[in-house]
Structures are given as C-alpha cells and as structure tokens.
Scaffold this motif. Structure first.
Motif, mmCIF file in Angstrom:
data_model
loop_
_atom_site.group_PDB
_atom_site.id
_atom_site.type_symbol
_atom_site.label_atom_id
_atom_site.label_comp_id
_atom_site.label_asym_id
_atom_site.label_seq_id
_atom_site.Cartn_x
_atom_site.Cartn_y
_atom_site.Cartn_z
ATOM 1 N N ASP A 376 0.836 -1.207 0.000
ATOM 2 C CA ASP A 376 0.000 0.000 0.000
ATOM 3 C C ASP A 376 0.868 1.252 0.000
ATOM 4 O OD1 ASP A 376 -2.793 -1.240 0.486
ATOM 5 O OD2 ASP A 376 -1.523 -2.167 2.004
ATOM 6 N N ILE A 377 1.979 1.179 0.710
ATOM 7 C CA ILE A 377 2.928 2.290 0.753
ATOM 8 C C ILE A 377 4.293 1.755 0.327
ATOM 9 C CG2 ILE A 377 4.078 3.993 2.225
ATOM 10 C CD1 ILE A 377 1.569 4.007 3.965
ATOM 11 N N VAL A 378 4.791 2.245 -0.812
ATOM 12 C CA VAL A 378 6.065 1.755 -1.347
ATOM 13 C C VAL A 378 7.211 2.579 -0.770
ATOM 14 C CG1 VAL A 378 7.447 1.401 -3.425
ATOM 15 C CG2 VAL A 378 4.981 0.938 -3.471
ATOM 16 N N ILE A 379 8.123 1.893 -0.083
ATOM 17 C CA ILE A 379 9.317 2.527 0.473
ATOM 18 C C ILE A 379 10.505 1.665 0.057
ATOM 19 C CG2 ILE A 379 10.548 3.238 2.564
ATOM 20 C CD1 ILE A 379 8.031 4.793 2.404
ATOM 21 N N THR A 380 11.340 2.178 -0.846
ATOM 22 C CA THR A 380 12.536 1.424 -1.224
ATOM 23 C C THR A 380 13.641 1.741 -0.233
ATOM 24 O OG1 THR A 380 13.198 3.173 -2.728
ATOM 25 C CG2 THR A 380 11.937 1.357 -3.666
ATOM 26 N N GLN A 381 14.532 0.778 -0.078
ATOM 27 C CA GLN A 381 15.550 0.928 0.962
ATOM 28 C C GLN A 381 16.808 0.196 0.546
ATOM 29 O OE1 GLN A 381 14.639 0.834 5.336
ATOM 30 N NE2 GLN A 381 15.361 -1.263 5.153
ATOM 31 N N GLN A 382 17.971 0.824 0.744
ATOM 32 C CA GLN A 382 19.243 0.144 0.518
ATOM 33 C C GLN A 382 19.401 -0.961 1.562
ATOM 34 O OE1 GLN A 382 21.474 0.708 -2.053
ATOM 35 N NE2 GLN A 382 19.749 1.928 -2.775
ATOM 36 N N PRO A 383 20.107 -2.030 1.228
ATOM 37 C CA PRO A 383 20.277 -3.123 2.200
ATOM 38 C C PRO A 383 20.866 -2.617 3.511
ATOM 39 C CG PRO A 383 21.071 -3.784 0.036
ATOM 40 C CD PRO A 383 20.756 -2.325 -0.060
ATOM 41 N N ILE A 384 20.331 -3.122 4.596
ATOM 42 C CA ILE A 384 20.854 -2.778 5.927
ATOM 43 C C ILE A 384 21.297 -4.071 6.607
ATOM 44 C CG2 ILE A 384 19.459 -0.698 6.212
ATOM 45 C CD1 ILE A 384 17.471 -2.311 7.851
ATOM 46 N N ASN A 385 22.155 -3.949 7.610
ATOM 47 C CA ASN A 385 22.600 -5.170 8.291
ATOM 48 C C ASN A 385 21.603 -5.573 9.375
ATOM 49 O OD1 ASN A 385 23.217 -3.793 10.769
ATOM 50 N ND2 ASN A 385 25.164 -3.125 9.892
ATOM 51 N N ARG A 386 21.798 -6.776 9.903
ATOM 52 C CA ARG A 386 20.830 -7.374 10.829
ATOM 53 C C ARG A 386 20.597 -6.476 12.048
ATOM 54 N NH1 ARG A 386 18.096 -12.145 9.583
ATOM 55 N NH2 ARG A 386 20.041 -13.022 8.834
ATOM 56 N N GLU A 387 21.664 -5.854 12.538
ATOM 57 C CA GLU A 387 21.531 -5.028 13.747
ATOM 58 C C GLU A 387 20.694 -3.773 13.506
ATOM 59 O OE1 GLU A 387 24.533 -6.315 12.679
ATOM 60 O OE2 GLU A 387 24.283 -7.948 14.130
ATOM 61 N N GLN A 388 20.577 -3.351 12.252
ATOM 62 C CA GLN A 388 19.836 -2.119 11.940
ATOM 63 C C GLN A 388 18.344 -2.354 11.711
ATOM 64 O OE1 GLN A 388 22.494 -1.140 8.613
ATOM 65 N NE2 GLN A 388 22.904 0.828 9.588
ATOM 66 N N ILE A 389 17.932 -3.633 11.599
ATOM 67 C CA ILE A 389 16.516 -3.930 11.353
ATOM 68 C C ILE A 389 15.685 -3.449 12.542
ATOM 69 C CG2 ILE A 389 14.823 -5.792 11.090
ATOM 70 C CD1 ILE A 389 16.999 -7.400 9.643
ATOM 71 N N GLY A 390 14.631 -2.703 12.226
ATOM 72 C CA GLY A 390 13.741 -2.223 13.292
ATOM 73 C C GLY A 390 14.314 -1.082 14.105
ATOM 74 N N THR A 391 15.270 -0.333 13.524
ATOM 75 C CA THR A 391 15.875 0.804 14.232
ATOM 76 C C THR A 391 15.665 2.078 13.411
ATOM 77 O OG1 THR A 391 18.042 0.659 13.162
ATOM 78 C CG2 THR A 391 17.672 -0.755 15.092
ATOM 79 N N ALA A 392 16.254 3.174 13.863
ATOM 80 C CA ALA A 392 16.138 4.458 13.159
ATOM 81 C C ALA A 392 16.759 4.381 11.762
ATOM 82 C CB ALA A 392 16.813 5.558 13.979
ATOM 83 N N ALA A 393 17.695 3.449 11.550
ATOM 84 C CA ALA A 393 18.344 3.299 10.240
ATOM 85 C C ALA A 393 17.462 2.545 9.243
ATOM 86 C CB ALA A 393 19.670 2.564 10.404
ATOM 87 N N ASP A 394 16.342 2.025 9.716
ATOM 88 C CA ASP A 394 15.444 1.188 8.906
ATOM 89 C C ASP A 394 14.253 2.045 8.463
ATOM 90 O OD1 ASP A 394 13.650 -0.681 7.902
ATOM 91 O OD2 ASP A 394 13.952 -2.124 9.529
ATOM 92 N N SER A 395 14.344 2.619 7.243
ATOM 93 C CA SER A 395 13.320 3.574 6.806
ATOM 94 C C SER A 395 11.962 2.900 6.580
ATOM 95 C CB SER A 395 13.768 4.287 5.525
ATOM 96 O OG SER A 395 14.068 3.360 4.502
ATOM 97 N N GLN A 396 11.952 1.637 6.186
ATOM 98 C CA GLN A 396 10.676 0.933 6.009
ATOM 99 C C GLN A 396 9.984 0.737 7.362
ATOM 100 O OE1 GLN A 396 12.244 -2.482 3.929
ATOM 101 N NE2 GLN A 396 11.855 -1.583 1.915
ATOM 102 N N TYR A 397 10.758 0.339 8.356
ATOM 103 C CA TYR A 397 10.209 0.191 9.715
ATOM 104 C C TYR A 397 9.694 1.534 10.236
ATOM 105 C CZ TYR A 397 10.365 -0.154 14.829
ATOM 106 O OH TYR A 397 10.070 -0.081 16.167
#
Length: 413
Positions: A376-397
């Motif tokens: 419904d909302i398209v947000i593209t994102q450069q690959p992030i590492n495992r520690e960044q998932i669900g953090t401020a560095a995770d624009s999709q989250y």
C-alpha cells in the motif's frame, strides 16, 4: 476442499511441498520392465496425473516416456539421469527429482534448503541462477557478509549453472568445522570468493518486542523469519504475551521471509482474521480449493506488515490475505512473486519427486506468480545489516511506525 484437503502443503520460496505417499501397489504390474524402467514409468505417471500445465510445456508427454525407456538403464543412477532429463523438458525448476539421500535430508529439514553454512537458497525462476534468499541470523553465512539476492556462481570451484537446488544444497552441507568456498556475484560488484566454516544452525522463527511509538503508544514488533513447523505456535504465544503487556497495535515484519509450510501460513493468517478467505488454490482442471478464517483471531488491533523482494511464497499468501481482507496495510517493496504449489511424492525406491500441482491466488483472485504483491505504501531501501533492522536506520520500519501513529490503520472486522 476436494483434492487439496488431503495433503499438508509446504510453501517454501525455493519449494512448496506437500507430503503424500505413493505406494508401489499403485503401479500396475509390468513384468517386462526392469526395476529402473518401473521407476521412470512411476515418475512419468505421477507427472501425467498431477502436473499443473496440461500441455507439459507444449510437448507430447507420452513421447517423453517412450524416449526415456528406449535407452538402456543398467543401474539406478542411469534411471535417475533419465528422470532428470525427462523433468528438465518441463522447464520448471520447482518440479524435480530427489535421490534417496536428498529426499531423506529434505524430510529431516523443516526449512527446505537450510544448510551447514546457514543459507536459504533458491533458483531464480526467471534466470535459473542459484541465489541467496537470506542468510540465517548468527550463521557462518551471515557473519561472512552474504546478502539476499547474492548469486552463488561456484561451490568449491564447481559451477552451479547445471546444478539442481538439492545438489547445490548437498554440496554446501557437511560436518561441523569443515570448510566450503563459494564464488559470489553481487549486483554492482565484481565476483568474490568467500570461505565458510560449517556450523550447527539454530533457527528461531519469531522475534518479538514491545515498543513505544513517538506518541508513547505501546505496540508489538514481530519479525517472522520463516514458516516452519513451530512458527504458528511461537507467533501465537508472542502475540498473547504482547497483548497482556498492553500492545495496542502491531508491526509484522515479513521481509526476507522465504516461506515454509503452507499450513503454518494459513494458521498465522487465522491469528489475525476472524472471517474471510485466506487463499484460493487452482489445479490444472481449474478446480478451486480455498482456505478460510475460522473465527479464532487473537487480536483485532491495527496491523502493518513489512515486505520486500525477499518476501516469498507462504509469506506472500499471508500478506495477500491480510491486505485483500482489509486487515492490514503493507509497507515496503513489491514481493518476490512465487505463486506455485508443489507436492512431494515418495517413490518406490525411497527417492522423491516434487511436482508443481497447483497455483494459488489471493482472496481477490490475484495471481501473483512472477508479479508479487505491491505494498500500500512503497518505500525502497538500501540493504541494511541485521543489527539495523527495526531501528532508526530502517526507513521501512520507520514508515510503518508512522503509519500506526496516525491511527490510519483500521483493524478488519
């Protein structure tokens, strides 16, 4: 649901598998045939009866049997080669033969292609290239920096170009502490060789956490890495626990989830839906089966689902079901597009045969094979590492958190 309700389906990205037995007593007596010829005929008959494409890739399937049986088959390996050549003519990487060792390995391994280096792998249906779906958290593959969509070009110096999925997985398996080298190709980068030390892989499919939105509203963050045999039960426990802790909304992260057991995907959908269709299945006769919600949802709280190009198969069934039923909004990138169902048949000599028997459609009858599901909302994102998932560095989250904060996500009825 007719032919569908007698089989337990496995909906892995790399394979969708249903376990059902084909016993030797089903094969008509053919005393003139050798054991090897009987096996070839057995495979031919299963495909003839079950395969989704009734044109058999626009070829005369009866001729394929005759041609295979004309050649001498002095041993089991010759029969296996004849079977593989016959199946190759279908041009379907998901319909494939497994020798007895590969079949036993697959039965033991609930995740399909989980190996001693911690990689889940697939053949890209468009290119036939062997690709990484995702490295498992904490595995040798993740520690070595392997990423989703990396191409595996060589294993121990051997080109993967003509390897089946199972042959590639078998070459990466091995005793703990042993070493395997992979030649990797990555988009925008040159080829590089990576050496991995095999290890035991621990896989917990659910990560759960209670968090606060910027407005101080408690919500549950749930990351589901695959649909193995424990996924539905583990997720149910996590949701119940978060409900007791006061979660008022949820983010379900299905990014890089390659699938797993179809039944697990259906059970997870039922945890969020009280009513409505979850998925339709269509066989070559056009006969539709369907799975429905059962009034057993755990919560009606608002839900946002995170998806990306590595969201595949059972994950797409779940995302499509909740999107079409208005139960959740999807944020991220268009999903992988794996909409075929395989059934795994046990053969008379202990080998196995995976056959594409059906396709699936979302509740709105969307066929997502090779197309995927658009969020419904398209947000593209450069690959992030495992520690960044669900953090401020995770624009999709962050976009999912913002969506929940706006209270614009409406729970389904």
């Amino acid at each position: 649901m007719g032919f569908m309700n007698k089989q337990v389906f496995r909906c892995g990205f790399s394979l969708l598998l249903a376990f059902c037995l084909v016993f030797g007593s089903l094969i008509p007596p053919a005393t003139a045939l050798t054991q090897q010829q009987k096996l070839v005929s057995e495979v031919w008959r299963i495909v003839n009866r079950s395969y989704l494409d009734e044109t058999f890739n626009h070829q005369n399937w009866s001729d394929m049997r005759q041609n295979a049986l004309k050649k001498p088959l002095p041993n089991d390996q010759a029969a296996y080669t004849a079977i593989q050549n016959m199946l190759k003519s279908l041009d379907d990487p998901f319909t494939r033969f497994l020798d007895p060792e590969q079949y036993r390995s697959l039965q033991v391994n609930t995740s399909g292609e989980l190996t001693g280096v911690g990689l889940q792998i697939a053949l890209n249906p468009q290119t036939g290239t062997l690709e990484v779906i995702t490295p498992i958290e904490g595995s040798p593959a993740e520690k070595a920096g392997l990423k989703p969509r990396d191409r595996i070009l060589k294993i121990e110096g051997l080109s993967t170009e003509n390897l089946t999925l199972d042959e590639a997985a078998a070459r990466m398996r091995g005793p703990i502490g042993s070493v395997v080298s992979l030649l990797i190709g990555r988009e925008g980068e040159g080829e590089k060789e990576i050496t991995l030390v095999r290890d035991r892989i621990e896989l917990n499919p659910v990560v759960a956490d209670l968090r606060l939105s910027p407005q101080g509203k408690p919500f549950g963050y749930l990351r589901l890495t695959q649909f193995n045999a424990n996924a539905a039960m583990e997720l149910a426990h996590a949701i119940s626990s978060l409900e007791k802790k006061g979660a008022a909304a949820y983010i379900l992260d299905l990014r890089n989830n390659p699938g797993g057991l179809l039944q697990a995907g259906i059970e997870v959908a039922r945890q969020w839906l009280d009513s409505g269709t979850i998925v339709y299945t269509v066989n070559r006769q056009g006969i539709q089966g369907n799975f429905e919600a059962s009034g057993s949802s755990i919560t009606q709280d608002p839900l946002v689902i995170l998806v990306n190009q590595g969201t595949a198969s059972a994950s797409e069934i779940l995302a499509g079901a909740l999107q079409d039923n208005g139960r959740a909004q999807l944020v991220g990138e268009t999903t992988f597009g794996k909409g075929l169902i395989q059934s795994l048949f046990e053969l008379s000599d202990g080998s196995g045969l995976a056959v594409t028997i059906a396709k699936y459609e979302t509740p709105d009858h969307r066929d997502i094979n090779k197309l995927g599901i658009k969020p419904d909302i398209v947000i593209t994102q450069q690959p992030i590492n495992r520690e960044q998932i669900g953090t401020a560095a995770d624009s999709q989250y962050q976009a999912a958190v913002e969506l929940l904060s706006k209270n614009s996500v409406v729970a389904g009825s």
